[in-house]
Every structure is written in C-alpha cells, then in structure tokens.
Design a protein around this motif. Structure first.
Motif, PDB file in Angstrom:
ATOM      1  N   ALA A  50       0.840  -1.200   0.000  1.00 33.81           N
ATOM      2  CA  ALA A  50       0.000   0.000   0.000  1.00 33.81           C
ATOM      3  C   ALA A  50       0.874   1.249   0.000  1.00 33.81           C
ATOM      4  O   ALA A  50       1.965   1.269   0.583  1.00 33.81           O
ATOM      5  CB  ALA A  50      -0.918   0.001   1.226  1.00 33.81           C
ATOM      6  N   SER A  51       0.403   2.281  -0.673  1.00 35.18           N
ATOM      7  CA  SER A  51       1.110   3.563  -0.717  1.00 35.18           C
ATOM      8  C   SER A  51       0.128   4.680  -0.420  1.00 35.18           C
ATOM      9  O   SER A  51      -1.031   4.645  -0.859  1.00 35.18           O
ATOM     10  CB  SER A  51       1.766   3.776  -2.090  1.00 35.18           C
ATOM     11  OG  SER A  51       0.794   3.776  -3.115  1.00 35.18           O
ATOM     12  N   TYR A  52       0.607   5.672   0.339  1.00 35.98           N
ATOM     13  CA  TYR A  52      -0.216   6.797   0.767  1.00 35.98           C
ATOM     14  C   TYR A  52       0.367   8.088   0.187  1.00 35.98           C
ATOM     15  O   TYR A  52       1.586   8.231   0.055  1.00 35.98           O
ATOM     16  CB  TYR A  52      -0.276   6.882   2.281  1.00 35.98           C
ATOM     17  CG  TYR A  52      -0.903   5.678   2.942  1.00 35.98           C
ATOM     18  CD1 TYR A  52      -2.251   5.670   3.278  1.00 35.98           C
ATOM     19  CD2 TYR A  52      -0.153   4.547   3.214  1.00 35.98           C
ATOM     20  CE1 TYR A  52      -2.833   4.562   3.880  1.00 35.98           C
ATOM     21  CE2 TYR A  52      -0.728   3.431   3.809  1.00 35.98           C
ATOM     22  CZ  TYR A  52      -2.065   3.446   4.139  1.00 35.98           C
ATOM     23  OH  TYR A  52      -2.629   2.353   4.716  1.00 35.98           O
ATOM     24  N   CYS A 124       3.684  13.960  -1.938  1.00 39.78           N
ATOM     25  CA  CYS A 124       4.661  12.906  -1.661  1.00 39.78           C
ATOM     26  C   CYS A 124       3.923  11.595  -1.447  1.00 39.78           C
ATOM     27  O   CYS A 124       2.837  11.574  -0.852  1.00 39.78           O
ATOM     28  CB  CYS A 124       5.511  13.225  -0.434  1.00 39.78           C
ATOM     29  SG  CYS A 124       6.930  14.277  -0.790  1.00 39.78           S
ATOM     30  N   THR A 125       4.514  10.514  -1.919  1.00 37.59           N
ATOM     31  CA  THR A 125       3.947   9.176  -1.766  1.00 37.59           C
ATOM     32  C   THR A 125       4.905   8.328  -0.949  1.00 37.59           C
ATOM     33  O   THR A 125       6.113   8.290  -1.235  1.00 37.59           O
ATOM     34  CB  THR A 125       3.706   8.525  -3.132  1.00 37.59           C
ATOM     35  OG1 THR A 125       2.813   9.347  -3.895  1.00 37.59           O
ATOM     36  CG2 THR A 125       3.078   7.151  -2.972  1.00 37.59           C
ATOM     37  N   ALA A 130       1.973   8.886   7.868  1.00 35.95           N
ATOM     38  CA  ALA A 130       2.746   9.941   8.532  1.00 35.95           C
ATOM     39  C   ALA A 130       3.996  10.294   7.739  1.00 35.95           C
ATOM     40  O   ALA A 130       4.390  11.462   7.659  1.00 35.95           O
ATOM     41  CB  ALA A 130       3.121   9.495   9.947  1.00 35.95           C
ATOM     42  N   THR A 131       4.625   9.305   7.133  1.00 38.07           N
ATOM     43  CA  THR A 131       5.815   9.568   6.328  1.00 38.07           C
ATOM     44  C   THR A 131       5.480  10.423   5.111  1.00 38.07           C
ATOM     45  O   THR A 131       6.230  11.337   4.751  1.00 38.07           O
ATOM     46  CB  THR A 131       6.452   8.243   5.886  1.00 38.07           C
ATOM     47  OG1 THR A 131       6.746   7.451   7.035  1.00 38.07           O
ATOM     48  CG2 THR A 131       7.721   8.486   5.101  1.00 38.07           C
ATOM     49  N   ALA A 132       4.357  10.130   4.468  1.00 36.24           N
ATOM     50  CA  ALA A 132       3.950  10.918   3.302  1.00 36.24           C
ATOM     51  C   ALA A 132       3.672  12.367   3.680  1.00 36.24           C
ATOM     52  O   ALA A 132       4.067  13.300   2.970  1.00 36.24           O
ATOM     53  CB  ALA A 132       2.710  10.286   2.661  1.00 36.24           C
ATOM     54  N   ALA A 133       2.983  12.577   4.815  1.00 37.31           N
ATOM     55  CA  ALA A 133       2.695  13.942   5.254  1.00 37.31           C
ATOM     56  C   ALA A 133       3.976  14.694   5.619  1.00 37.31           C
ATOM     57  O   ALA A 133       4.153  15.864   5.249  1.00 37.31           O
ATOM     58  CB  ALA A 133       1.738  13.908   6.442  1.00 37.31           C
ATOM     59  N   SER A 134       4.887  14.041   6.322  1.00 37.50           N
ATOM     60  CA  SER A 134       6.140  14.697   6.697  1.00 37.50           C
ATOM     61  C   SER A 134       6.990  15.013   5.469  1.00 37.50           C
ATOM     62  O   SER A 134       7.651  16.055   5.403  1.00 37.50           O
ATOM     63  CB  SER A 134       6.924  13.801   7.664  1.00 37.50           C
ATOM     64  OG  SER A 134       6.176  13.563   8.850  1.00 37.50           O
ATOM     65  N   CYS A 135       6.977  14.129   4.504  1.00 37.46           N
ATOM     66  CA  CYS A 135       7.748  14.352   3.278  1.00 37.46           C
ATOM     67  C   CYS A 135       7.216  15.563   2.517  1.00 37.46           C
ATOM     68  O   CYS A 135       7.996  16.415   2.065  1.00 37.46           O
ATOM     69  CB  CYS A 135       7.700  13.097   2.409  1.00 37.46           C
ATOM     70  SG  CYS A 135       8.500  13.268   0.808  1.00 37.46           S
ATOM     71  N   ARG A 227      -1.298  22.831   5.033  1.00 38.10           N
ATOM     72  CA  ARG A 227      -0.328  21.859   5.523  1.00 38.10           C
ATOM     73  C   ARG A 227      -0.795  20.445   5.184  1.00 38.10           C
ATOM     74  O   ARG A 227      -1.989  20.148   5.180  1.00 38.10           O
ATOM     75  CB  ARG A 227      -0.149  22.002   7.034  1.00 38.10           C
ATOM     76  CG  ARG A 227       0.336  23.361   7.472  1.00 38.10           C
ATOM     77  CD  ARG A 227       1.695  23.680   6.901  1.00 38.10           C
ATOM     78  NE  ARG A 227       2.727  22.816   7.453  1.00 38.10           N
ATOM     79  CZ  ARG A 227       3.438  23.121   8.530  1.00 38.10           C
ATOM     80  NH1 ARG A 227       3.219  24.265   9.191  1.00 38.10           N
ATOM     81  NH2 ARG A 227       4.376  22.303   8.950  1.00 38.10           N
ATOM     82  N   PRO A 228       0.147  19.556   4.894  1.00 43.88           N
ATOM     83  CA  PRO A 228      -0.254  18.176   4.553  1.00 43.88           C
ATOM     84  C   PRO A 228      -0.829  17.455   5.762  1.00 43.88           C
ATOM     85  O   PRO A 228      -0.378  17.633   6.901  1.00 43.88           O
ATOM     86  CB  PRO A 228       1.052  17.535   4.078  1.00 43.88           C
ATOM     87  CG  PRO A 228       2.123  18.345   4.722  1.00 43.88           C
ATOM     88  CD  PRO A 228       1.599  19.739   4.828  1.00 43.88           C
TER      89      PRO A 228
END
Length: 364
Positions: A50-52, A124-125, A130-135, A227-228
């Motif tokens: 899965a990718s977000y 960002c994907t 959380a990683t996608a939002a931070s990226c 903001r993401p």
C-alpha cells in the motif's frame, strides 16, 4: 461423419447465437480462465504494498526585483512563471534541503500547478501515512527556504552592483569638482566640465534612489497555505482496478481458449455437432425410425471395414432397417447418395462411428 469439399463445414461464428452456443459448450474453459484471472488479480492486489499520498499547497508571491515573469494567458493569469517554480520545487537542490529537514524521503515529490492560480501543490507518496505527510511538508518548507535564499542572494548582488557603480560615479564627480576652480569662466573646458558635473549628479541621484529602494525590498518567497495531513486511505493499490483487470483478462483469455479449442475439436457428441462441423443434417433414433424406409450407410475412404459392420449392426439393433453400405472412391458427396442410380456395395463409414443412436465419434 466427415465434412466434404462439396459441402463446406459450418463453423461457429458470425451470429450471436453461434457465440452463445460456443460459450455454452466450452463453459468449463471460460469459467476456469475467469477464476484464474480473478485469482491472479487478487494475488497481485495482495502482493502490492500500500502507498499513501499527502499534499501541501504553497502560495508563491513575488520575492524581490527582477522576478521571472510569465506571459499572461488563459491558463496562467498570474505574472509569476509558476512552471519554472514547479521545476525548482522538484529539483535536486530542494530535495537535498528536504532530506536535511526530514531524512525519511521515499522519493521525488510531485508538483502541479492548478490553472489560474499562484499555488504549487506538492505531493509525496510513501508506505506510511505519517511519512507521506512529513515528506510533503519537508518539500514545501525546503522550497520556500530555497526561494528565500535565492531571492536574498539576488538582492544582495544587486545592492553590491549599485553600490559599486555609485562609488565610481562619486569618484568621477569629485574629480570634476576639483578641476572646476582652475578653469576660466566662459571657456569651453569649463562648460564641458559643468555639463559632465550635471550628468554625474543625476546619476548619483538615480543610483542613490535605486540603492534605497533595494534596501527596503522585503523578501517574501511565499507561504504554506495548506499543511499536509496524513491520509486515512491508501492511494494504491485500488481493488476495483486490480479485480476488474483480472476479471477482464480472464474473460478474454477464456473466450480465446474456448474458440481455439472449439476450432480444433472434431468430436461428434450429438446431432448439433454434426450440423455444426459438417453442415449436414443429422437425425437421432426417433428420426431414423420415422424415415419410412431403409437407411444407406455412406463412408469415406480411410476407415477399417470392421467399423462399417459395427455401425450397421448398431442401427439394426435399434430397429432401423439398413439397406446396405456405400464406399465412395473419392471425396464424399451427398448428391451421390441421393442419386437413384447409387450402387449397392459394402464400404466404410467415417471413423467407423455414427451419431445416430447417440453414439460418439470423431471426425477424421
């Protein structure tokens, strides 16, 4: 029975009823391929991670003098060249800054420009929400920092250039001012010196105004207006896409395999197969008893004689009168059988089998 050159075999195809009949005959093949395609889609769906995707929106504003401007068109009504800014946002310099802010970058960001806006949408994907939002947040902040630094460097370079030019003009003005007292009144040299002094004074005034204007310029690269947010649902994989693709692939493969199998299969199972494969009419047990006369068993060359006797004996056991058998020396022609001058002779039936009476056979 076997098809002949005189009577072309009728294959399935052309009519909707033929295709429906083909699918009904080969339903096991179609269903198996359909299940295989659906299972493959499910397996691929399960195997795909899965990718977000998270997005941040950045409002880009003029940061300083000599900004790269874009021609105002129906698509882009803002003076800023946002296409260039989008390329900068996805550049390696911004990526390095973003990696410094957030070390878990999974890949390059996607940057798009909504029409008729001064907004960059940075996405960002990643494998985790959380990683996608931070990226995305790191890319937005890194782009603004890079834009601020670039604008500040440009402004500083312009201030230095104006200051250097101003010093040069002041030095020339000082030289002219020191030479004026030694020039006589009304001479050409004094007139030229006075004219040059006036030009230098105007240059000093213009450069001073330019320098003061540059010193008051505020560097405003833009701001993050959205903001993401960590997504709640993955962007990929999409179950309808995978399942639909597997279903359609299995269906197409099943129909293709069924058509090929039907074209290669010459097995006679019932009277419908006789009509489909040979184009000739066939009758069953009831039809044979209702003919009102004896039956002539017609053969084609290439079948052992014992099969003729077996076919004729099977017909007699069912109460069908058999007048005899006919061996055709060449290609089989139904018109020869219907001729009143057809001789009586022992011969061979195709593959030694007949559909009459429900027995199965195979075309040679």
């Amino acid at each position: 029975m076997s098809s002949s050159p005189d009577v072309p075999a009728r294959r399935s195809g052309g009519d909707l009823a033929d295709y429906v009949s083909l699918l009904r005959r080969r339903r096991l093949i179609v269903l198996s391929m359909l299940l295989a395609g659906t299972g493959g889609g499910l397996a691929l769906l399960w195997a795909t991670p899965a990718s977000y995707t998270a997005s941040a929106q950045v409002l880009v504003t003029p940061a300083g003098p000599q900004e790269q401007v874009n021609q105002v068109t129906a698509r882009q009504r803002e003076p800023l060249n946002l296409d260039t800014e989008a390329q900068i946002a996805r550049s390696a310099v911004v990526a390095a800054r973003a990696r410094g802010l957030f070390g878990g970058l999974s890949g390059p960001a996607e940057v798009s420009v909504p029409p008729n806006t001064s907004v960059l949408e940075i996405s960002c994907t990643a494998a985790a929400p959380a990683t996608a939002a931070s990226c995305a947040d790191a890319y937005a902040l890194a782009y603004l920092a890079q834009r601020r630094e670039s604008s500040t460097q440009t402004l500083t370079a312009q201030l230095k250039a104006v200051l250097v030019k101003l010093k040069q003009v002041n030095a020339s003005l000082t030289t002219v001012a020191t030479t004026l007292p030694g020039l006589g009144n009304g001479t050409a040299e004094r007139a030229l010196a006075l004219q040059r002094q006036n030009v230098l004074l105007r240059q000093v005034h213009a450069l001073t105004a330019r320098y003061d204007a540059l010193r008051t310029v505020a560097v405003t690269p833009g701001s993050v207006i959205s903001r993401p947010v960590a997504p709640t649902e993955p962007r990929a994989p999409r179950p309808p896409l995978y399942l639909g693709s597997g279903l359609m692939t299995g269906l197409l493969c099943g129909v293709g395999c069924a058509w090929i199998r039907d074209r290669l299969d010459t097995t006679l199972r019932d009277t419908a197969d006789v009509r489909r494969l040979t184009g000739l009419e066939a009758v069953d047990d009831e039809g044979l008893r209702g003919l009102g006369g004896a039956v002539l068993v017609v053969s084609v060359p290439g079948t052992p004689p014992r099969e003729v006797r077996r076919a004729a004996r099977a017909l007699r056991e069912r109460g069908v009168p058999v007048a005899g058998t006919l061996l055709t020396g060449g290609a089989f022609s139904p018109s020869a059988v219907q001729s009143p001058h057809t001789p009586r002779a022992d011969g061979i039936v195709p593959s030694g089998r007949t559909v009459a009476g429900g027995r199965r056979g195979r075309l040679p």
